[in-house]
Every structure is written in C-alpha cells, then in structure tokens.
Design an enzyme around this catalytic site. Structure first.
Site, PDB file in Angstrom:
ATOM      1  N   SER A   1      11.387   5.723  -5.750  1.00 49.73           N
ATOM      2  CA  SER A   1      10.404   6.367  -5.922  1.00 49.73           C
ATOM      3  C   SER A   1      10.965   8.261  -7.015  1.00 49.73           C
ATOM      4  O   SER A   1      12.068   7.465  -7.008  1.00 49.73           O
ATOM      5  CB  SER A   1      10.128   6.880  -3.960  1.00 49.73           C
ATOM      6  OG  SER A   1       9.864   8.665  -4.830  1.00 49.73           O
TER       7      SER A   1
ATOM      8  N   TYR B   1      14.146  10.186   3.563  1.00 52.86           N
ATOM      9  CA  TYR B   1      13.628   9.073   2.826  1.00 52.86           C
ATOM     10  C   TYR B   1      14.284   9.215   1.624  1.00 52.86           C
ATOM     11  O   TYR B   1      13.860   7.701   0.959  1.00 52.86           O
ATOM     12  CB  TYR B   1      11.834   9.526   2.631  1.00 52.86           C
ATOM     13  CG  TYR B   1      11.555   8.725   2.248  1.00 52.86           C
ATOM     14  CD1 TYR B   1      10.010   7.666   2.044  1.00 52.86           C
ATOM     15  CD2 TYR B   1      10.719   9.804   0.151  1.00 52.86           C
ATOM     16  CE1 TYR B   1       9.674   7.057   0.836  1.00 52.86           C
ATOM     17  CE2 TYR B   1       9.668   8.972  -0.873  1.00 52.86           C
ATOM     18  CZ  TYR B   1       9.569   7.907   0.232  1.00 52.86           C
ATOM     19  OH  TYR B   1       8.331   7.158  -1.216  1.00 52.86           O
TER      20      TYR B   1
HETATM   21  N1  LIG Z   1       2.339   7.029  -2.252  1.00 52.83           N
HETATM   22  C1  LIG Z   1       3.046   7.439  -3.343  1.00 52.83           C
HETATM   23  O1  LIG Z   1       3.184   8.298  -3.557  1.00 52.83           O
HETATM   24  C2  LIG Z   1       4.193   6.445  -3.647  1.00 52.83           C
HETATM   25  C3  LIG Z   1       5.328   7.516  -4.398  1.00 52.83           C
HETATM   26  C4  LIG Z   1       6.853   7.142  -4.498  1.00 52.83           C
HETATM   27  C5  LIG Z   1       7.191   6.115  -4.039  1.00 52.83           C
HETATM   28  N2  LIG Z   1       5.919   4.905  -3.242  1.00 52.83           N
HETATM   29  C6  LIG Z   1       6.419   3.783  -2.941  1.00 52.83           C
HETATM   30  O2  LIG Z   1       5.498   3.094  -2.532  1.00 52.83           O
HETATM   31  C7  LIG Z   1       6.303   1.982  -1.580  1.00 52.83           C
HETATM   32  C8  LIG Z   1       3.714   1.760  -1.505  1.00 52.83           C
HETATM   33  O3  LIG Z   1       3.534   2.438  -0.172  1.00 52.83           O
HETATM   34  P1  LIG Z   1       2.107   3.337  -0.801  1.00 52.83           P
HETATM   35  O4  LIG Z   1       2.695   4.322  -1.159  1.00 52.83           O
HETATM   36  O5  LIG Z   1       0.998   2.104  -1.615  1.00 52.83           O
HETATM   37  O6  LIG Z   1       1.632   3.550   0.533  1.00 52.83           O
HETATM   38  P2  LIG Z   1       0.594   2.546   1.846  1.00 52.83           P
HETATM   39  O7  LIG Z   1      -0.514   2.629   1.557  1.00 52.83           O
HETATM   40  O8  LIG Z   1       1.221   3.282   3.097  1.00 52.83           O
HETATM   41  O9  LIG Z   1       1.263   1.451   1.742  1.00 52.83           O
HETATM   42  C9  LIG Z   1       2.528   0.896   2.476  1.00 52.83           C
HETATM   43  C10 LIG Z   1       2.958  -0.967   3.024  1.00 52.83           C
HETATM   44  O10 LIG Z   1       3.872  -1.246   3.338  1.00 52.83           O
HETATM   45  C11 LIG Z   1       3.430  -1.905   3.992  1.00 52.83           C
HETATM   46  N3  LIG Z   1       4.285  -1.710   5.220  1.00 52.83           N
HETATM   47  C12 LIG Z   1       4.934  -0.696   6.081  1.00 52.83           C
HETATM   48  N4  LIG Z   1       5.586  -1.315   7.389  1.00 52.83           N
HETATM   49  C13 LIG Z   1       5.625  -2.737   7.233  1.00 52.83           C
HETATM   50  C14 LIG Z   1       6.686  -3.939   7.644  1.00 52.83           C
HETATM   51  N5  LIG Z   1       7.347  -3.498   8.514  1.00 52.83           N
HETATM   52  N6  LIG Z   1       6.358  -5.408   7.417  1.00 52.83           N
HETATM   53  C15 LIG Z   1       5.571  -5.085   6.436  1.00 52.83           C
HETATM   54  N7  LIG Z   1       4.788  -4.063   5.568  1.00 52.83           N
HETATM   55  C16 LIG Z   1       4.959  -2.884   5.903  1.00 52.83           C
HETATM   56  C17 LIG Z   1       2.109  -1.435   4.777  1.00 52.83           C
HETATM   57  O11 LIG Z   1       1.435  -2.553   5.385  1.00 52.83           O
HETATM   58  P3  LIG Z   1       1.011  -3.224   6.691  1.00 52.83           P
HETATM   59  O12 LIG Z   1       0.672  -1.437   7.093  1.00 52.83           O
HETATM   60  O13 LIG Z   1      -0.420  -3.277   6.764  1.00 52.83           O
HETATM   61  O14 LIG Z   1       2.123  -3.761   7.547  1.00 52.83           O
HETATM   62  C18 LIG Z   1       1.560  -1.539   3.073  1.00 52.83           C
HETATM   63  O15 LIG Z   1       0.859  -2.253   2.808  1.00 52.83           O
HETATM   64  C19 LIG Z   1       6.320   2.458  -0.883  1.00 52.83           C
HETATM   65  O16 LIG Z   1       7.971   1.977  -0.875  1.00 52.83           O
HETATM   66  C20 LIG Z   1       6.101   4.094  -0.680  1.00 52.83           C
HETATM   67  O17 LIG Z   1       7.967   4.737  -0.413  1.00 52.83           O
HETATM   68  C21 LIG Z   1       4.961   6.003  -2.823  1.00 52.83           C
END
Ligand SMILES: NC(=O)c1ccc[n+]([C@@H]2O[C@H](COP(=O)([O-])OP(=O)(O)OC[C@H]3O[C@@H](n4cnc5c(N)ncnc54)[C@H](OP(=O)(O)O)[C@@H]3O)[C@@H](O)[C@H]2O)c1
Length: 248
Positions: free
Chosen positions: A143, A156
């Site tokens: 991130s 985080y």
């Molecule tokens: N969106 C942003 O602005 C942003 C920016 C920088 C980095 N990121 C990173 O991108 C990645 C994806 O996040 P996102 O933005 O797509 O958010 P999101 O829509 O909330 O997706 C998060 C995903 O992680 C899964 N997850 C959470 N806990 C889990 C567990 N214990 N076991 C397996 N899967 C799990 C969730 O699936 P289930 O709940 O179905 O398990 C979901 O599919 C993360 O690592 C986040 O830190 C996001």
C-alpha cells in the site's frame, strides 16, 4: 502473439471483493485460469461460476489466510486440478485503523494475522511448487501505507511495510529458481476495505476521504496484468500508484 497471461494458473487470495475480484475478472478475460480464495464462499462460488460461464477456467476454494493449512490447501487444490501454479497473488487484507491509545488490541492482532501472516502463508504454500517447477511469480499487495505512516495508521502501515520487507527478502532468495516477485502498493481504491474500520469516527473520516479521491479497482487489475505479462526474463519488483488527486 502470446500475452504471457493466457493459460497461466493464478491463485488469488481475497478474491471475494475489491482488488482481488477485479484482478480475477481481468486476468480471466486475458485467458488465465484463476483459483479464488477467501472466506465468503458464496461470493467466490458466484464469481467462479460467472467466469466459467464465459468459458474461462475458475475454481473457488474457501480459505482463511490466517490458517496455514487452509492456504496450503488452496495451493494444493490449484496444482491438483490444473497441474501447476504460475502466479500467487497474496492480496487478502484489512485496514481497521485507529489511534494506538484506543487500545484496539483485537484489531491489531487481526491486522497482523491477515496482512503479515497471511502473506507469509501464501508464500509458504506455493514456494515448494514453484521451486520444483523452477518458475513462478509471487505478487504481494502492500500500500502507500507501506511507504508512509500517518497518525491513526501505525499498525496497518507496519503490516504494509512488513509486506515490502518480506517481498524484498523473498526476491533475493528465489533468484536461483527463476521465480519473479512483485509488490504492488496502491493508493485509495474504491473497495470494501473501509468497512473493516471498527471505530465510527475513523470510519466516517476515511470513507469521506475515499469518496473524494478513490479510483476503481480495475487500476489494480491492470497493474497486476502488466507485471505478469512481461517476458520471463523481466521481473517487475515494485509498483506504487495513487489516484492523481491523492496528496498523501
Ligand atoms: N482499497 C484500497 O484503497 C487499498 C489500498 C492499498 C492497499 N490495499 C490492499 O488491497 C488488499 C485488498 O483489499 P481491498 O481494498 O480489495 O478490500 P476488500 O474489498 O475489503 O477485500 C479484502 C479481501 O480480503 C479478504 N479477507 C479478509 N480477511 C481474510 C481472511 N482472514 N482470509 C481470507 N481472506 C480474507 C476478504 O474476503 P473474505 O471477507 O470473504 O474472507 C476480501 O476478499 C488488502 O491487502 C489491502 O490492504 C487496498
């Protein structure tokens, strides 16, 4: 001409929403076989069914990334079903930010378990296969918070810094096996990530910020495709991108 994606077996954690789902859709449209991991089996299965309906190969495997045996099973099922694993995208994560003095110890533990241990388990699950194949590609999701820290985001940011450190250590270790490693560090992207914030005031402020600047999740999918599609001798190690309007 080959796009270097078609036919590859790609395992994606956190594929039930947001960045993981967008990557699954995009890579599948480019001919990849996708193996989807997350806890919400209903969403994974609906996505796998939709992609399979478009004549792609897709499989849903209910997975909690905080349990090594489940992440290993995800990789094992990919290899048993499709014969190999070409790409592992360690994407599952959460962001329950809050100032340290709120003592949200449960949130700290969950964030460390999913964002750090989940990535390590994903690496551990595919490494033996990729070493044996003498090829593979591990993509870890960090991130902007893996590069900077702000008040309220210490835990985080620590986990996302850790992802970059682990990725660099991994990069050096897997050189003898021709395994590629990429760390992708997005800025604000419109997903369900802010729903993981448990403090109402922090949630409100963060959602306001996201509503102003966040960009669609296909930005991440294109970054992933860029890294995978490079010729085998080219290893894209880091991608950092932000919404153009994001100052932080
Ligand atoms: N969106 C942003 O602005 C942003 C920016 C920088 C980095 N990121 C990173 O991108 C990645 C994806 O996040 P996102 O933005 O797509 O958010 P999101 O829509 O909330 O997706 C998060 C995903 O992680 C899964 N997850 C959470 N806990 C889990 C567990 N214990 N076991 C397996 N899967 C799990 C969730 O699936 P289930 O709940 O179905 O398990 C979901 O599919 C993360 O690592 C986040 O830190 C996001």
């Amino acid at each position: 001409m080959s796009n270097n994606i078609e036919g590859k077996v790609v395992v994606i954690t956190g594929a039930s929403s947001g960045l993981g789902e967008a990557a699954a859709r995009h890579l599948s449209s480019l001919g990849a076989t996708v193996v989807l991991g997350a806890r919400r089996a209903d969403r994974l299965e609906a996505l796998a069914e939709e992609l399979t309906g478009r004549r792609a190969k897709a499989l849903a495997v209910s997975t909690d990334v905080t349990k090594f045996d489940q992440v290993k099973r995800l990789a094992d099922v990919a290899v048993q079903t499709f014969g190999r694993v070409d790409v592992m995208i360690n994407n599952a994560g959460l962001m329950p930010q809050s100032p340290l003095d709120r003592l949200k110890v449960g949130d700290w533990n969950r964030t460390i378990d999913v964002n750090i241990k989940g990535v390590l388990y994903g690496i551990g699950a595919v490494l033996p296969y990729m070493q044996k194949q003498r090829s593979g590609h591990i993509i870890n999701v960090s991130s902007v918070a893996g590069h900077k820290v702000r008040a309220g985001g210490a835990v985080y940011a620590a986990t996302k810094h850790a992802v970059r450190v682990i990725s660099e250590g991994l990069r050096e270790e897997v050189k003898p096996y021709d395994i590629r490693t990429t760390v992708i560090s997005p800025g604000a992207v419109d997903t369900e990530l802010t729903d993981s914030i448990t403090e109402p005031d922090v949630s409100e402020n963060t959602k306001k910020f996201y509503a102003q600047v966040a960009v669609p999740a296909d930005s991440f999918a294109r970054a992933v495709a860029f890294a995978i599609s490079q010729p085998v001798e080219i290893d894209i190690n880091e991608i950092l991108y932000r919404p153009t309007r994001q100052e932080y």
